[in-house]
Scaffold this active site. Structure first.
Site, PDB file in Angstrom:
ATOM      1  N   THR A   1     -14.460  14.307  10.640  1.00  0.00           N
ATOM      2  CA  THR A   1     -15.288  15.592  10.354  1.00  0.00           C
ATOM      3  C   THR A   1     -14.469  16.494   9.667  1.00  0.00           C
ATOM      4  O   THR A   1     -14.663  17.195   8.782  1.00  0.00           O
ATOM      5  CB  THR A   1     -15.961  16.046  11.432  1.00  0.00           C
TER       6      THR A   1
ATOM      7  N   GLN B   1     -16.379   4.474   7.863  1.00  0.00           N
ATOM      8  CA  GLN B   1     -16.943   2.959   8.126  1.00  0.00           C
ATOM      9  C   GLN B   1     -16.498   1.891   7.366  1.00  0.00           C
ATOM     10  O   GLN B   1     -16.913   0.840   7.752  1.00  0.00           O
ATOM     11  CB  GLN B   1     -18.491   3.299   8.033  1.00  0.00           C
TER      12      GLN B   1
ATOM     13  N   SER C   1     -11.143   7.832   9.979  1.00  0.00           N
ATOM     14  CA  SER C   1     -10.826   8.343  11.264  1.00  0.00           C
ATOM     15  C   SER C   1     -10.217   7.179  12.272  1.00  0.00           C
ATOM     16  O   SER C   1     -10.740   6.130  12.144  1.00  0.00           O
ATOM     17  CB  SER C   1     -12.284   8.528  11.904  1.00  0.00           C
TER      18      SER C   1
ATOM     19  N   HIS D   1     -10.580   6.882  15.656  1.00  0.00           N
ATOM     20  CA  HIS D   1     -11.532   5.943  16.558  1.00  0.00           C
ATOM     21  C   HIS D   1     -12.170   5.049  16.154  1.00  0.00           C
ATOM     22  O   HIS D   1     -12.976   4.406  17.001  1.00  0.00           O
ATOM     23  CB  HIS D   1     -12.087   7.212  17.604  1.00  0.00           C
TER      24      HIS D   1
ATOM     25  N   THR E   1       2.128  21.884  15.046  1.00  0.00           N
ATOM     26  CA  THR E   1       3.060  20.820  15.515  1.00  0.00           C
ATOM     27  C   THR E   1       2.378  19.610  15.364  1.00  0.00           C
ATOM     28  O   THR E   1       1.150  19.327  15.853  1.00  0.00           O
ATOM     29  CB  THR E   1       3.251  21.119  17.014  1.00  0.00           C
TER      30      THR E   1
ATOM     31  N   CYS F   1     -24.004  10.758  15.664  1.00  0.00           N
ATOM     32  CA  CYS F   1     -23.620  12.178  15.259  1.00  0.00           C
ATOM     33  C   CYS F   1     -25.173  12.994  15.029  1.00  0.00           C
ATOM     34  O   CYS F   1     -25.095  13.957  14.580  1.00  0.00           O
ATOM     35  CB  CYS F   1     -22.816  12.554  14.051  1.00  0.00           C
TER      36      CYS F   1
HETATM   37  N1  PMP Z   1     -18.095   9.851   8.548  1.00  0.00           N
HETATM   38  C1  PMP Z   1     -18.836   8.719   8.827  1.00  0.00           C
HETATM   39  C2  PMP Z   1     -19.302   7.798   7.856  1.00  0.00           C
HETATM   40  C3  PMP Z   1     -18.722   8.367  10.349  1.00  0.00           C
HETATM   41  O1  PMP Z   1     -19.357   7.426  10.780  1.00  0.00           O
HETATM   42  C4  PMP Z   1     -18.370   9.381  11.278  1.00  0.00           C
HETATM   43  C5  PMP Z   1     -18.406   9.089  12.729  1.00  0.00           C
HETATM   44  N2  PMP Z   1     -19.688   8.872  13.250  1.00  0.00           N
HETATM   45  C6  PMP Z   1     -17.703  10.620  10.820  1.00  0.00           C
HETATM   46  C7  PMP Z   1     -17.320  10.884   9.540  1.00  0.00           C
HETATM   47  C8  PMP Z   1     -17.175  11.567  11.897  1.00  0.00           C
HETATM   48  O2  PMP Z   1     -16.007  11.220  12.440  1.00  0.00           O
HETATM   49  P1  PMP Z   1     -15.044  11.826  13.367  1.00  0.00           P
HETATM   50  O3  PMP Z   1     -15.465  11.438  14.698  1.00  0.00           O
HETATM   51  O4  PMP Z   1     -13.512  11.170  13.406  1.00  0.00           O
HETATM   52  O5  PMP Z   1     -15.120  13.264  13.102  1.00  0.00           O
END
Ligand code: PMP
Length: 374
Positions: free
Chosen positions: A70, A179, A197, A199, A234, A320
């Site tokens: 994001t 993704q 990302s 995670h 940092t 989201c």
């Molecule tokens: N872009 C895409 C295509 C995602 O699937 C996601 C997570 N659902 C995000 C952005 C947002 O990622 P983050 O949680 O690292 O902000």
């Protein structure tokens, strides 16, 4: 427990967590400090940067770490728009983007930019005729995700870039690769700006990456000690080292891992074909890791909670935009019922065959129960 929500987030791999813990304990010196503890941390930071650059086939000067995708999307799209607005104030965004991109678009509209939304086909792929119409001499940036988070639809970024260049050779291509990375082979050099990302690739939460082609200048959104530093402060060394390790592991044996997932995907689709009312939304252009279906006559929340009683975890659409209808499915099929009743099953190479059978048994039990209640 059967976790089939890997596109919302992934567990951290034990070896990644080990690195995180080790760096937290043994490298707590600030990489910017001049003493030996700082130097030791700085050296580790440099080796992580080198590894990330090599893995992505980019230069060390071409990326910055962020808190996640994001933040990276914000820095990329707003940063480029502010720098290049003197050449035009139009931005093209696909109708298959993550909600974070639409949030940025709304903000840019307030700043006086015009956003043109490009259609997708019923298979979830960019409509190239529409793209040709929407990219004008005033279009400074186009944003098209590599893989859609709700349906898994993959976009042919190389072709997207060619089409854009024909209309406007200076137009920047941004791609949210969150993704796609670690799931399918992807060439980051097909685009000018890319985001990802940690995670989503079995790394920790709180870290992501923004790739920026060396010729581009982004206006910083944050300010710190060093002028022009896009993400000052940092460096979070434990997160960075853990991210670089998760990236290395995610990119290993990609094809093998994809094949495992493809088999699971096919098993589920063939099983669900027994239910005539259920619609499969993922098309042949979708990666096997994301399988999107519509229940049509059962509310997804009801179904998700029913599965949860068996400790089976799936999503309705992207994490989201919980609770809302799936915009991606709506844009593909133009069918509100279909878009309001979606279930996203997201798979991993770590999924076990027994988990697929447990999922299908739970699915059968609850689907039969809930569809007869109607
Ligand atoms: N872009 C895409 C295509 C995602 O699937 C996601 C997570 N659902 C995000 C952005 C947002 O990622 P983050 O949680 O690292 O902000």
């Amino acid at each position: 427990m059967v976790y089939l929500d890997y596109s919302a987030t992934t567990p951290v791999l034990p070896e990644v967590l080990d690195s995180y813990n080790k760096v937290t304990e043994e490298y707590f010196g600030n990489p910017n400090s001049l003493h030996s503890m700082g130097i030791k941390s700085h050296e580790l930071l440099e080796s992580a940067n080198k590894q990330v650059a090599e893995l992505l086939n980019i230069k060390e000067s071409e990326f910055v770490y962020t808190s996640g995708a994001t933040q990276a999307n914000n820095m990329a799209i707003i940063g480029a728009s502010l720098t290049y607005c003197r050449y035009g104030k139009r931005i093209v965004i696909s109708k298959m983007e993550h909600p974070s991109i639409y949030g940025i678009a709304k903000y840019l509209e307030k700043l006086g930019f015009t956003i043109d939304y490009v259609n997708v086909t019923s298979e979830g792929v960019i409509d190239f005729d529409d793209l040709k119409k929407k990219v004008t001499k005033d279009t400074i940036l186009v944003s098209v995700c590599a893989v859609n988070s709700e349906t898994g639809a993959r976009q042919p970024l190389k072709t997207v870039r060619q089409v854009i260049r024909k209309n406007n050779e200076n137009c920047i291509l941004h791609s949210d690769m969150t993704q796609a990375i670690g799931k399918v082979n992807i060439n980051i050099n097909d685009v000018d700006l890319a985001t990802m990302s940690g995670h989503k690739i079995y790394g920790p939460k709180g870290i992501g990456l923004l790739y920026k082609n060396r010729n581009l200048v982004l206006t910083p959104l944050l300010f710190g000690a060093e002028e022009g530093d896009l993400n000052p402060g940092t460096p979070p060394l434990p997160l960075i080292v853990a991210f670089s390790k998760s990236l290395r592991l995610a990119l290993k044996d990609l094809n093998k891992k994809e094949e495992v997932v493809r088999k699971y995907n096919e098993t589920i689709i063939s099983h669900l074909s027994e239910y005539p009312k259920i619609k499969i939304n993922s098309s042949k252009y979708c990666i096997p890791h994301i399988l999107n279906i519509s229940l049509m006559d059962i509310k997804p929340e009801t179904f998700i909670h029913a599965l949860e009683t068996d400790e089976v975890y799936v999503s309705s659409n992207t994490a989201c935009s919980k609770g809302k209808k799936s915009e991606s499915v709506m844009n593909m099929y133009n069918d509100s019922k279909r878009a309001e009743t979606t279930i996203r099953i997201s798979l991993s190479y770590m999924t076990l065959p027994s988990e697929i059978s447990d999922f299908l048994s739970s699915f059968d039990k609850h689907y039969k129960e809930l569809s007869t209640l109607k």
